[in-house]
Write a protein that holds these residues in place. Sequence first.
Motif, mmCIF file in Angstrom:
data_model
loop_
_atom_site.group_PDB
_atom_site.id
_atom_site.type_symbol
_atom_site.label_atom_id
_atom_site.label_comp_id
_atom_site.label_asym_id
_atom_site.label_seq_id
_atom_site.Cartn_x
_atom_site.Cartn_y
_atom_site.Cartn_z
ATOM 1 N N GLY A 50 0.669 -0.833 -0.125
ATOM 2 C CA GLY A 50 -0.160 0.171 -0.263
ATOM 3 C C GLY A 50 0.750 1.021 -0.178
ATOM 4 O O GLY A 50 2.161 1.259 -0.080
ATOM 5 N N ASP A 51 0.333 2.611 -0.647
ATOM 6 C CA ASP A 51 1.548 3.564 -0.708
ATOM 7 C C ASP A 51 0.968 4.056 1.115
ATOM 8 O O ASP A 51 2.441 5.468 1.096
ATOM 9 N N VAL A 52 0.437 3.403 2.462
ATOM 10 C CA VAL A 52 0.365 4.886 3.132
ATOM 11 C C VAL A 52 1.659 3.112 4.464
ATOM 12 O O VAL A 52 1.247 2.459 4.618
ATOM 13 N N LYS A 53 3.040 3.775 4.424
ATOM 14 C CA LYS A 53 3.891 2.694 4.844
ATOM 15 C C LYS A 53 4.280 3.221 6.917
ATOM 16 O O LYS A 53 4.236 4.240 6.847
ATOM 17 N N ILE A 54 4.133 1.987 7.996
ATOM 18 C CA ILE A 54 4.157 1.790 7.762
ATOM 19 C C ILE A 54 5.259 1.573 8.718
ATOM 20 O O ILE A 54 5.514 0.107 8.631
ATOM 21 N N MET A 55 5.749 2.049 9.458
ATOM 22 C CA MET A 55 7.689 1.934 9.393
ATOM 23 C C MET A 55 8.116 0.738 10.310
ATOM 24 O O MET A 55 8.398 -0.316 10.376
ATOM 25 N N THR A 79 3.558 7.464 0.642
ATOM 26 C CA THR A 79 4.264 7.246 -1.002
ATOM 27 C C THR A 79 3.734 7.457 -2.179
ATOM 28 O O THR A 79 4.118 7.413 -3.167
ATOM 29 N N SER A 80 2.280 8.100 -2.078
ATOM 30 C CA SER A 80 1.977 7.898 -3.388
ATOM 31 C C SER A 80 1.826 8.540 -4.458
ATOM 32 O O SER A 80 3.193 9.830 -4.179
ATOM 33 N N ALA A 81 2.547 8.446 -5.415
ATOM 34 C CA ALA A 81 2.931 9.617 -6.799
ATOM 35 C C ALA A 81 1.421 10.544 -6.966
ATOM 36 O O ALA A 81 2.219 11.509 -7.150
ATOM 37 N N TRP A 82 0.638 10.395 -6.379
ATOM 38 C CA TRP A 82 -0.241 11.401 -7.107
ATOM 39 C C TRP A 82 -0.558 12.237 -5.206
ATOM 40 O O TRP A 82 -0.524 13.181 -5.216
ATOM 41 N N THR A 83 -0.471 11.245 -4.371
ATOM 42 C CA THR A 83 -1.564 11.965 -2.857
ATOM 43 C C THR A 83 -0.703 12.513 -2.174
ATOM 44 O O THR A 83 -0.303 12.667 -0.923
ATOM 45 N N GLY A 84 0.774 11.184 -2.312
ATOM 46 C CA GLY A 84 2.045 11.728 -1.042
ATOM 47 C C GLY A 84 2.868 13.087 -1.084
ATOM 48 O O GLY A 84 2.675 13.948 -1.151
ATOM 49 N N ASN A 85 3.321 12.656 0.226
ATOM 50 C CA ASN A 85 4.606 13.880 0.854
ATOM 51 C C ASN A 85 5.473 13.285 0.709
ATOM 52 O O ASN A 85 6.284 15.041 0.300
ATOM 53 N N ASP A 86 5.988 13.116 -0.746
ATOM 54 C CA ASP A 86 7.911 12.879 -1.127
ATOM 55 C C ASP A 86 8.684 13.345 -0.644
ATOM 56 O O ASP A 86 9.419 13.768 -0.633
#
Length: 543
Positions: free
Chosen positions: A213-218, A274-281
């Motif tokens: 998924g785009d939301v990475k849980i450390m 880490t989403s290319a569209w909604t992520g925080n880069d």
Amino acid sequence: MKKKMKKFIGLSLAVVTAFSMPLTSSTAIYAETSAVQADPNDDWLHVEGTNIVDKYGNKVWLTGANWFGFNCRERMLLDSYHSNIVADIQIVADKGINVVRMPIATDLLYSWSKGQYPESTDTSYNNADLAGLNSFELFNFMLENFKKVGIKVILDVHSAETDNQGHSYPLWFKGAVTEKVFKDAWVWAANYYKNDDTIIGFDLKNEPHTNTGDVKIMSESAIWDDSDKATNWKRVAQETALAIMAVHPNALIFVEGVEIYPKDGLWNDETTNTSAWTGNDEYYGNWWGGNLRGVKDHPINLGKYQSQLVYSPHDYGPLVFEQSWFRGDFVTADDKTAKNILYTQCWRDNWAYIMEDGISPLLVGEWGGLTEGGDKLLDVNLKYLRAMRNYISENKYKLHHTLWCINIDSADTGGLFTRGEGTPFEGGRDLKWNDNKYDNYLLPVLWKNADGKFQGLDHKIPLGKNGVVLGGNSIDDVKYGDVNSDGDINALDIAALKMFLLGVSQNIDTKAADLNIDNSIDALDFANLKKYLLGSISTLPVK
């Protein structure tokens, strides 16, 4: 030129006189045993700068492929289903693959360490020799057959559990496979195989990465820093490597990267998008195991064992996943430009800097991809394969590699074995050799000598039917007589050769010292070197 020659001959005469005590027959026998009929552990490798070298300091090039199955629920090389596995091993050697990266699961190694031997799938209908063998016996049977044809092995913990999709789990611990079990399993394996140089090294963990998924849980993802966090791969890799070195200091240690790395260098987020569209880069991304940016800030430190460390990224083409660098200009670029795009957008900052900055050689532990079919991205995938092939070739000796894969069973990359177009081989039954994949992408980056023979990594056993032993033939031009590899032939070479023959030092170039090319280093070579320095013979080697 004449003055320089006169000076070095004069110096050599003095040293030859000082070393003129006769070499007894027992000395000659000792020398021959040391160089040719050496103990079973003469093929260990280590790192010097950005090269991997043999025990004599001669550069080697690990050029091979992956062969999976002991990481899977079947607990065997999966091509045993389709063919005679011994015949398969023979053709892999004949095709010049000098090392096989062999995936396995932690729970299987740990079971073996406790005297428990899970069964493998029975394929004795194709392989009579495998009848009745449990997983441990079967694994050792494979090793014996690799040894017979001169192939070396890198053992790779591919997953925590024996599971055909186990590599998808991001970490090295899972359920009953704790960090301690992971380390204990590795130490047992290292100790068990420490006197068998068929296995030359250990890839500690395949592709540490993040949760899906785009939301990475450390807390569920592999990180790389100097913390004591449970998910810190750098810490666990370093601790595991040191534990292995304590029982087996001759093995190479291969350490892969992670998937993401913070742009500010700080792993202080509980989650990141880490989403290319909604992520925080805020993180650099790459392939699983392919992100080694952390080495710059937090390098692996093995202390006195640092010379056994090799970093190992993975890298693939768009048919595995269409990364951002495969879009845009890459699609229409010529091959040279395409390679530069991959270098600047991915390879350089994620891992290539490690060899460029003199930190370590690299092993691209996995690369490859489909070379046939009708996928719309096939042409772009082939462009990637050409780029990686060419980049490997340009960095010979610094950039080692094992193609993914030999198996017929890899859906997203295909294998060197195929049921499609290819060449049948004896024992292959319904398998063929994939000539297209091999001829165009792997063959150009296999280690070959000046005569076109495949170069093996074993000092005694040739690589298959088309290869040579390590030291049997030169890859580059050999300067015969330059025993100490300093660029000159002089008294120092006499001294180095004498120390070798007396058993005082093994640090010589064995190819350069074999002055009559009989595959042994003995009193005859010493005599020939003296004659050359005295001027009674004018050329080396003496044929």
